[in-house]
Design a protein around this motif. Sequence first.
Motif, PDB file in Angstrom:
ATOM      1  N   ARG A  73       8.198  14.650  17.565  1.00 32.00           N
ATOM      2  CA  ARG A  73       9.002  15.770  18.093  1.00 32.00           C
ATOM      3  C   ARG A  73       8.309  17.107  17.836  1.00 32.00           C
ATOM      4  O   ARG A  73       8.302  17.990  18.706  1.00 32.00           O
ATOM      5  N   LEU A  74       7.741  17.263  16.650  1.00 30.11           N
ATOM      6  CA  LEU A  74       7.049  18.516  16.331  1.00 30.11           C
ATOM      7  C   LEU A  74       5.915  18.787  17.321  1.00 30.11           C
ATOM      8  O   LEU A  74       5.749  19.912  17.804  1.00 30.11           O
ATOM      9  N   ALA A  75       5.149  17.746  17.627  1.00 28.48           N
ATOM     10  CA  ALA A  75       4.039  17.905  18.569  1.00 28.48           C
ATOM     11  C   ALA A  75       4.554  18.232  19.964  1.00 28.48           C
ATOM     12  O   ALA A  75       4.035  19.137  20.647  1.00 28.48           O
ATOM     13  N   GLY A  76       5.578  17.501  20.406  1.00 28.10           N
ATOM     14  CA  GLY A  76       6.129  17.734  21.739  1.00 28.10           C
ATOM     15  C   GLY A  76       6.725  19.114  21.897  1.00 28.10           C
ATOM     16  O   GLY A  76       6.509  19.798  22.913  1.00 28.10           O
ATOM     17  N   GLU A  77       7.496  19.548  20.900  1.00 28.80           N
ATOM     18  CA  GLU A  77       8.115  20.873  20.969  1.00 28.80           C
ATOM     19  C   GLU A  77       7.060  21.975  21.002  1.00 28.80           C
ATOM     20  O   GLU A  77       7.205  22.977  21.723  1.00 28.80           O
ATOM     21  N   HIS A  78       5.986  21.791  20.242  1.00 22.84           N
ATOM     22  CA  HIS A  78       4.903  22.779  20.227  1.00 22.84           C
ATOM     23  C   HIS A  78       4.241  22.893  21.602  1.00 22.84           C
ATOM     24  O   HIS A  78       4.003  24.007  22.097  1.00 22.84           O
ATOM     25  N   LEU A  79       3.986  21.762  22.232  1.00 23.33           N
ATOM     26  CA  LEU A  79       3.302  21.797  23.525  1.00 23.33           C
ATOM     27  C   LEU A  79       4.206  22.344  24.626  1.00 23.33           C
ATOM     28  O   LEU A  79       3.752  23.080  25.515  1.00 23.33           O
ATOM     29  N   VAL A  80       5.493  22.004  24.577  1.00 21.78           N
ATOM     30  CA  VAL A  80       6.439  22.555  25.555  1.00 21.78           C
ATOM     31  C   VAL A  80       6.560  24.066  25.372  1.00 21.78           C
ATOM     32  O   VAL A  80       6.548  24.843  26.348  1.00 21.78           O
ATOM     33  N   ASP A 120      -8.708  24.270  29.293  1.00 22.48           N
ATOM     34  CA  ASP A 120      -8.340  23.388  30.405  1.00 22.48           C
ATOM     35  C   ASP A 120      -7.306  22.351  29.995  1.00 22.48           C
ATOM     36  O   ASP A 120      -6.503  21.908  30.823  1.00 22.48           O
ATOM     37  N   ILE A 121      -7.340  21.940  28.740  1.00 26.10           N
ATOM     38  CA  ILE A 121      -6.383  20.935  28.256  1.00 26.10           C
ATOM     39  C   ILE A 121      -6.192  21.133  26.756  1.00 26.10           C
ATOM     40  O   ILE A 121      -7.156  21.282  26.001  1.00 26.10           O
ATOM     41  N   ALA A 122      -4.933  21.195  26.334  1.00 29.27           N
ATOM     42  CA  ALA A 122      -4.610  21.354  24.911  1.00 29.27           C
ATOM     43  C   ALA A 122      -4.565  19.976  24.253  1.00 29.27           C
ATOM     44  O   ALA A 122      -4.353  18.957  24.928  1.00 29.27           O
ATOM     45  N   LEU A 123      -4.765  19.945  22.941  1.00 27.05           N
ATOM     46  CA  LEU A 123      -4.894  18.665  22.248  1.00 27.05           C
ATOM     47  C   LEU A 123      -4.264  18.739  20.859  1.00 27.05           C
ATOM     48  O   LEU A 123      -4.519  19.676  20.099  1.00 27.05           O
ATOM     49  N   VAL A 124      -3.443  17.723  20.553  1.00 29.57           N
ATOM     50  CA  VAL A 124      -2.820  17.615  19.223  1.00 29.57           C
ATOM     51  C   VAL A 124      -3.017  16.187  18.718  1.00 29.57           C
ATOM     52  O   VAL A 124      -2.789  15.225  19.460  1.00 29.57           O
ATOM     53  N   GLY A 125      -3.437  16.045  17.465  1.00 31.98           N
ATOM     54  CA  GLY A 125      -3.588  14.733  16.848  1.00 31.98           C
ATOM     55  C   GLY A 125      -2.489  14.460  15.837  1.00 31.98           C
ATOM     56  O   GLY A 125      -1.462  15.146  15.804  1.00 31.98           O
ATOM     57  N   TYR A 126      -2.728  13.449  14.997  1.00 29.61           N
ATOM     58  CA  TYR A 126      -1.721  13.066  13.989  1.00 29.61           C
ATOM     59  C   TYR A 126      -2.435  12.533  12.757  1.00 29.61           C
ATOM     60  O   TYR A 126      -3.345  11.717  12.878  1.00 29.61           O
ATOM     61  N   LEU A 133      -8.943  20.883  15.221  1.00 31.52           N
ATOM     62  CA  LEU A 133      -7.902  20.085  15.856  1.00 31.52           C
ATOM     63  C   LEU A 133      -6.519  20.377  15.274  1.00 31.52           C
ATOM     64  O   LEU A 133      -6.304  20.289  14.067  1.00 31.52           O
ATOM     65  N   SER A 134      -5.582  20.722  16.154  1.00 30.24           N
ATOM     66  CA  SER A 134      -4.178  20.778  15.739  1.00 30.24           C
ATOM     67  C   SER A 134      -3.730  19.353  15.420  1.00 30.24           C
ATOM     68  O   SER A 134      -4.120  18.404  16.096  1.00 30.24           O
ATOM     69  N   SER A 135      -2.901  19.215  14.381  1.00 32.51           N
ATOM     70  CA  SER A 135      -2.525  17.857  13.981  1.00 32.51           C
ATOM     71  C   SER A 135      -1.210  17.876  13.223  1.00 32.51           C
ATOM     72  O   SER A 135      -0.874  18.851  12.550  1.00 32.51           O
ATOM     73  N   VAL A 136      -0.481  16.769  13.329  1.00 30.61           N
ATOM     74  CA  VAL A 136       0.733  16.579  12.539  1.00 30.61           C
ATOM     75  C   VAL A 136       0.301  16.021  11.185  1.00 30.61           C
ATOM     76  O   VAL A 136      -0.236  14.922  11.114  1.00 30.61           O
ATOM     77  N   ARG A 137       0.507  16.788  10.148  1.00 30.02           N
ATOM     78  CA  ARG A 137       0.008  16.422   8.822  1.00 30.02           C
ATOM     79  C   ARG A 137       0.962  15.476   8.102  1.00 30.02           C
ATOM     80  O   ARG A 137       2.155  15.733   8.002  1.00 30.02           O
ATOM     81  N   PRO A 163       6.778  15.127   7.909  1.00 30.53           N
ATOM     82  CA  PRO A 163       5.484  15.652   8.350  1.00 30.53           C
ATOM     83  C   PRO A 163       5.593  17.124   8.707  1.00 30.53           C
ATOM     84  O   PRO A 163       6.703  17.666   8.823  1.00 30.53           O
ATOM     85  N   GLU A 164       4.449  17.767   8.881  1.00 30.56           N
ATOM     86  CA  GLU A 164       4.438  19.164   9.338  1.00 30.56           C
ATOM     87  C   GLU A 164       3.312  19.350  10.345  1.00 30.56           C
ATOM     88  O   GLU A 164       2.273  18.697  10.256  1.00 30.56           O
ATOM     89  N   LEU A 165       3.533  20.239  11.296  1.00 32.72           N
ATOM     90  CA  LEU A 165       2.526  20.512  12.316  1.00 32.72           C
ATOM     91  C   LEU A 165       1.585  21.606  11.836  1.00 32.72           C
ATOM     92  O   LEU A 165       2.031  22.674  11.401  1.00 32.72           O
ATOM     93  N   VAL A 166       0.295  21.341  11.932  1.00 33.13           N
ATOM     94  CA  VAL A 166      -0.729  22.336  11.602  1.00 33.13           C
ATOM     95  C   VAL A 166      -1.402  22.738  12.909  1.00 33.13           C
ATOM     96  O   VAL A 166      -2.063  21.908  13.558  1.00 33.13           O
TER      97      VAL A 166
END
Length: 335
Positions: free
Chosen positions: A168-175, A268-274, A287-291, A324-327
């Motif tokens: 959810r943290l990743a999805g909310e950030h991208l939206v 061109d494209i945003a990217l989030v890992g975990y 890299l943005s990532s869910v820590r 978890p927390e989003l970085v």
Amino acid sequence: MASTSIKEVARQAGVSIGTVSNVLNRPHTVAADTRERVLAAISALGYVRNDSARQLRAGRSRQIAVVVLDVTNPFFTDVVTGVEDAVTENDLMVVVCNSGDSEDRQLRHLDQLEEQRVRGVLITPVEARPGERIERLVERGTPVVLVDRGADWTNGCRVTVDDAMGGRLAGEHLVASGHARIAFVGGPESIPQVAERHTGVAAAVRGKAKLTVVRTPHLTVTDGRRAAAQIAELSDERRPTAVFCANDLLALGVLQEMTARGVRVPHDIALVGYDDITFAAAAAVPLSSVRQPREQLGRTAADLLLQEISEGEAHVHRHVEFQPELVVRESSARG
């Protein structure tokens, strides 16, 4: 070269084998001058005690086992570091086994560990729930703590992370960053963490963005590159403008492939890992990532296992869940 025996140490020092044993195990019971002669003989001969044999005779070892899914994944390296910090403080040692995501290998490891009379086992099992072999291990008196697995398991302690929240943290950030087409890359769905991260991101984007799911057979850099190739080859109107990966290895693969194709991250494209492994911040595009609290996960699991070993039947099993927390870093920075 054959190892020196306790009998040779006794002969060198001019004492009995029992006296050498006392020096090794109960030095306070031996006169100082005799103790010094024995220690000198040990040093001169290079004697090393056979601790494993002594432990087996006593019916217990000084070893705690950790069975991980993929020893090459830095996530598990950090978990083991946390385990080792807790265990070595208690004068025990850690044995690490790699199941390689194979049930057969996991079974062989558990058989061998039981034969070695390990004090306890920390395991991320291949299957979503503990299998019959793990249950049998517990029934025979070996404490087991599940790491990042085991929903609703009651026969032992477990330590988990709220992966649905991470998604959810990743999805909310991208939206919130304005993306209307988002891809989730991960698999297989039989891995509970993957399924939960998918569930979380799907809930976050529902009604706000279109979610494209790209399945992968494994959670590796190579699979990330293959997934990125599929995404890059979609038509302009279908191609996602952001990607959320089920772990950082996949995300690093996506980053490599997009870079090789001249697709700019994040322009061109945003990217989030975990996971937020060390390599995430050190990537060519940080890299943005869910820590996940990886070392804390391992330390807590080890602490629970040590408590059970110490308390025996009085021990009450616990479930500890971390948040978890989003970085946010450059790979998904807002335009």
